[in-house]
Design a protein around this motif. Sequence first.
Motif, short mmCIF file in Angstrom:
data_model
loop_
_atom_site.label_atom_id
_atom_site.label_comp_id
_atom_site.label_asym_id
_atom_site.label_seq_id
_atom_site.Cartn_x
_atom_site.Cartn_y
_atom_site.Cartn_z
N ASP A 68 1.07 -1.51 0.16
CA ASP A 68 0.10 -0.21 0.32
C ASP A 68 0.72 1.48 -0.09
O ASP A 68 0.40 2.33 -0.85
CB ASP A 68 -0.51 -0.69 1.11
N THR A 69 1.94 1.03 0.75
CA THR A 69 2.72 2.35 1.12
C THR A 69 3.60 2.51 -0.38
O THR A 69 4.27 3.70 -1.03
CB THR A 69 3.75 2.43 1.96
N TYR A 70 4.16 1.15 -1.01
CA TYR A 70 5.05 1.35 -2.39
C TYR A 70 3.75 1.56 -3.37
O TYR A 70 4.18 2.72 -3.98
CB TYR A 70 5.39 0.18 -2.68
N ALA A 71 3.23 1.19 -3.62
CA ALA A 71 1.08 1.86 -4.16
C ALA A 71 1.03 3.65 -4.59
O ALA A 71 1.16 4.29 -5.00
CB ALA A 71 0.26 1.42 -4.23
N ALA A 72 1.05 4.35 -3.29
CA ALA A 72 1.12 5.72 -2.50
C ALA A 72 2.40 6.44 -3.21
O ALA A 72 1.86 7.18 -3.80
CB ALA A 72 0.79 5.50 -1.21
N CYS A 73 3.82 5.85 -3.08
CA CYS A 73 5.01 6.10 -3.52
C CYS A 73 4.83 5.78 -5.34
O CYS A 73 5.41 7.14 -5.63
CB CYS A 73 6.58 6.00 -3.23
N LEU A 74 4.48 5.38 -5.61
CA LEU A 74 3.93 5.42 -7.63
C LEU A 74 3.14 6.16 -7.87
O LEU A 74 3.82 7.21 -9.21
CB LEU A 74 3.56 4.11 -7.76
N PHE A 75 2.43 6.30 -6.90
CA PHE A 75 0.99 7.42 -7.57
C PHE A 75 1.72 8.94 -6.99
O PHE A 75 1.26 9.41 -7.85
CB PHE A 75 -0.24 7.20 -6.46
N ALA A 76 2.29 8.93 -5.57
CA ALA A 76 2.47 10.44 -5.89
C ALA A 76 3.83 11.19 -7.04
O ALA A 76 3.56 11.86 -7.27
CB ALA A 76 3.89 10.55 -4.47
N VAL A 77 4.30 9.60 -7.75
CA VAL A 77 5.42 10.18 -8.54
C VAL A 77 4.76 10.07 -10.30
O VAL A 77 4.95 9.68 -11.18
CB VAL A 77 7.00 9.51 -8.30
N GLU A 78 3.35 10.09 -10.40
CA GLU A 78 2.80 9.70 -11.48
C GLU A 78 3.34 8.22 -11.68
O GLU A 78 2.84 8.52 -13.46
CB GLU A 78 2.75 11.30 -11.84
N ARG A 79 2.77 7.78 -11.48
CA ARG A 79 3.37 6.34 -11.85
C ARG A 79 1.89 5.85 -11.70
O ARG A 79 1.83 4.47 -11.02
CB ARG A 79 4.97 5.72 -11.42
N CYS A 80 1.08 6.07 -12.25
CA CYS A 80 -0.07 5.63 -12.28
C CYS A 80 -0.23 3.73 -12.98
O CYS A 80 -1.44 3.28 -11.48
CB CYS A 80 -1.68 6.22 -13.10
N LYS A 81 -0.38 4.08 -13.39
CA LYS A 81 -0.12 2.51 -13.72
C LYS A 81 0.32 1.30 -12.47
O LYS A 81 -0.32 -0.02 -12.82
CB LYS A 81 0.42 1.96 -15.30
#
Length: 86
Positions: A28-41
């Motif tokens: 969940d935290t890793y996904a939040a990091c990815l989302f924060a740097v606009e790596r949506c997919k």
Amino acid sequence: VRAGRGAEALPWGTKASLLAPWDSAVLDTYAACLFAVERCKDALRVQMRAVDNLPERVKGTPGARPYLEALTRYQSSCGAEASANP
């Protein structure tokens, strides 16, 4: 990540997800990091894993809500992009 420092948190989230790929909280935290740097997919894919890896005792309880809310948020923000780029 919540402090707006997703790019700084991403290497730590990546490492944690490699060390504990079964841990929903880590994913969940890793996904939040990815989302924060606009790596949506990527965020959407990882968040789906986080939800899938929730312990059975948590699924269907209020404890699952933050994971599902994040998944819904990523789907609404990234849905068209994610489905356009399989």
